[in-house]
Design an enzyme around this catalytic site. Structure first.
Site, mmCIF file in Angstrom:
data_model
loop_
_atom_site.group_PDB
_atom_site.id
_atom_site.type_symbol
_atom_site.label_atom_id
_atom_site.label_comp_id
_atom_site.label_asym_id
_atom_site.label_seq_id
_atom_site.Cartn_x
_atom_site.Cartn_y
_atom_site.Cartn_z
ATOM 1 N N GLY A 73 -6.415 3.858 4.000
ATOM 2 C CA GLY A 73 -6.966 3.690 5.344
ATOM 3 C C GLY A 73 -6.518 4.730 6.355
ATOM 4 O O GLY A 73 -7.238 5.017 7.312
ATOM 5 N N GLU B 34 -0.402 5.255 9.918
ATOM 6 C CA GLU B 34 -1.081 4.090 9.345
ATOM 7 C C GLU B 34 -2.363 3.805 10.122
ATOM 8 O O GLU B 34 -2.473 4.129 11.303
ATOM 9 C CB GLU B 34 -0.085 2.914 9.389
ATOM 10 C CG GLU B 34 -0.596 1.556 9.017
ATOM 11 C CD GLU B 34 -1.050 1.413 7.574
ATOM 12 O OE1 GLU B 34 -1.885 2.224 7.140
ATOM 13 O OE2 GLU B 34 -0.620 0.459 6.911
ATOM 14 N N ASP B 35 -3.327 3.182 9.456
ATOM 15 C CA ASP B 35 -4.588 2.876 10.134
ATOM 16 C C ASP B 35 -4.470 1.667 11.057
ATOM 17 O O ASP B 35 -4.906 1.700 12.202
ATOM 18 C CB ASP B 35 -5.735 2.668 9.130
ATOM 19 C CG ASP B 35 -5.396 1.643 8.040
ATOM 20 O OD1 ASP B 35 -4.234 1.191 7.962
ATOM 21 O OD2 ASP B 35 -6.305 1.292 7.272
ATOM 22 N N ASP C 252 -1.570 -5.372 11.064
ATOM 23 C CA ASP C 252 -2.135 -6.697 11.248
ATOM 24 C C ASP C 252 -0.957 -7.683 11.226
ATOM 25 O O ASP C 252 -0.237 -7.808 12.214
ATOM 26 C CB ASP C 252 -3.139 -6.913 10.105
ATOM 27 C CG ASP C 252 -3.977 -8.162 10.246
ATOM 28 O OD1 ASP C 252 -4.176 -8.612 11.369
ATOM 29 O OD2 ASP C 252 -4.447 -8.692 9.225
ATOM 30 N N SER C 253 -0.665 -8.338 10.098
ATOM 31 C CA SER C 253 0.495 -9.241 10.035
ATOM 32 C C SER C 253 1.803 -8.465 10.130
ATOM 33 O O SER C 253 2.809 -8.975 10.627
ATOM 34 C CB SER C 253 0.477 -10.027 8.716
ATOM 35 O OG SER C 253 0.780 -9.179 7.637
ATOM 36 N N ARG D 251 -15.634 4.136 4.869
ATOM 37 C CA ARG D 251 -14.445 4.729 5.483
ATOM 38 C C ARG D 251 -14.796 5.988 6.263
ATOM 39 O O ARG D 251 -14.014 6.460 7.085
ATOM 40 C CB ARG D 251 -13.409 5.102 4.409
ATOM 41 C CG ARG D 251 -12.851 3.923 3.628
ATOM 42 C CD ARG D 251 -11.751 4.422 2.685
ATOM 43 N NE ARG D 251 -11.367 3.450 1.679
ATOM 44 C CZ ARG D 251 -10.427 2.502 1.841
ATOM 45 N NH1 ARG D 251 -9.788 2.413 2.977
ATOM 46 N NH2 ARG D 251 -10.138 1.673 0.871
HETATM 47 P P1 IMP Z 1 -0.802 -6.292 7.261
HETATM 48 O O1 IMP Z 1 0.080 -6.153 6.055
HETATM 49 O O2 IMP Z 1 -1.252 -7.705 7.476
HETATM 50 O O3 IMP Z 1 -0.214 -5.674 8.501
HETATM 51 O O4 IMP Z 1 -2.150 -5.567 6.899
HETATM 52 C C1 IMP Z 1 -2.265 -4.223 6.932
HETATM 53 C C2 IMP Z 1 -3.375 -3.763 6.024
HETATM 54 O O5 IMP Z 1 -4.437 -4.728 5.951
HETATM 55 C C3 IMP Z 1 -3.975 -2.512 6.592
HETATM 56 O O6 IMP Z 1 -3.296 -1.379 6.124
HETATM 57 C C4 IMP Z 1 -5.407 -2.602 6.143
HETATM 58 O O7 IMP Z 1 -5.533 -2.029 4.869
HETATM 59 C C5 IMP Z 1 -5.692 -4.081 6.053
HETATM 60 N N1 IMP Z 1 -6.400 -4.582 7.256
HETATM 61 C C6 IMP Z 1 -5.919 -5.399 8.211
HETATM 62 N N2 IMP Z 1 -6.844 -5.664 9.144
HETATM 63 C C7 IMP Z 1 -7.945 -4.991 8.760
HETATM 64 C C8 IMP Z 1 -9.263 -4.867 9.343
HETATM 65 O O8 IMP Z 1 -9.607 -5.413 10.405
HETATM 66 N N3 IMP Z 1 -10.134 -4.079 8.652
HETATM 67 C C9 IMP Z 1 -9.793 -3.438 7.478
HETATM 68 N N4 IMP Z 1 -8.586 -3.525 6.921
HETATM 69 C C10 IMP Z 1 -7.667 -4.300 7.554
HETATM 70 MG MG MG Z 2 -3.608 0.664 5.727
#
Ligand code: IMP
Ligand code: MG
Length: 186
Positions: free
Chosen positions: A48, A104-105, A108-109, A170
């Site tokens: 991403g 990083e793109d 989220d969590s 993408r």
């Molecule tokens: P985390 O581990 O929950 O912080 O998620 C991070 C990863 O989840 C990112 O690197 C993305 O690959 C994916 N992700 C989270 N939200 C989105 C979204 O809205 N669209 C696409 N990918 C997402």
């Molecule tokens: Mg990512």
């Protein structure tokens, strides 16, 4: 003819011009902040982060290297990430004593980045900072210190500009909100 992505696009959240303007600003700030360090290793989290890295580095005027790290969360659906993250492809570069900036793109969590940061910290970099294009702050369950943020966004599933929708789209130059109806009424 309608383009393939259009039925999945509810609205454009961040248009190309706004993205590029902000990325140029981030690049200028990073250049200033690392000017004295004399070293910068930018690590892109695949897949991403790839569009963001390549645009961002054009605005980084201090000499720097790039490297890539691929990680994935397993046992999860489209929406949820868990603490189960693993390295799919490791770095080529040595991190020890380097000034490292993760690119990083989206956060989220925070599980993915917590994992990546712990892996890199265990290799003893001289410094470790984090730059994310998008921050879904309201979804955070793991505390992550972010040094550079492009945009804080609401809790909506987005795609484009590096972020995929089932591995596609993408390449879109903007960040769009996914039209969830396109999945239920297909
Ligand atoms: P985390 O581990 O929950 O912080 O998620 C991070 C990863 O989840 C990112 O690197 C993305 O690959 C994916 N992700 C989270 N939200 C989105 C979204 O809205 N669209 C696409 N990918 C997402
Ligand atoms: Mg990512």
């Amino acid at each position: 003819m309608a383009q393939a992505y259009e039925k999945y696009l509810k609205e454009i959240l961040i248009d190309e011009q706004t993205l590029q303007r902000r990325i140029a600003e981030l690049g200028r700030r990073i250049s200033e902040d690392y000017a004295a360090a004399g070293d910068l290793l930018m690590i892109c989290v695949l897949k991403g982060g790839v569009m963001f890295l390549t645009d961002l580095m054009r605005h980084v005027s201090v000499p720097h290297e790039i490297d890539f790290l691929a990680v994935s969360s397993y046992g999860v659906g489209i929406r949820e990430s868990t603490g189960n993250v693993r390295i799919d492809m490791d770095l080529k570069a040595q991190v020890e004593n380097r000034h490292v900036l993760i690119v990083e793109d989206i956060i989220d969590s925070g599980h993915t980045l917590r994992f990546v940061m712990d892996v890199l910290l265990a290799r003893h970099p001289a410094s470790l900072k984090l730059c994310t294009l998008l921050d879904k702050a309201s979804r955070r369950t793991v505390d992550i210190p972010i040094d550079y943020t492009g945009f804080e966004i609401e809790d909506k599933f987005v795609f484009g500009y590096g972020l995929d929708l089932d591995e596609k789209f993408r390449n879109l130059p903007f960040v769009g909100v996914v039209n969830l109806d396109a999945f239920t009424h297909d």
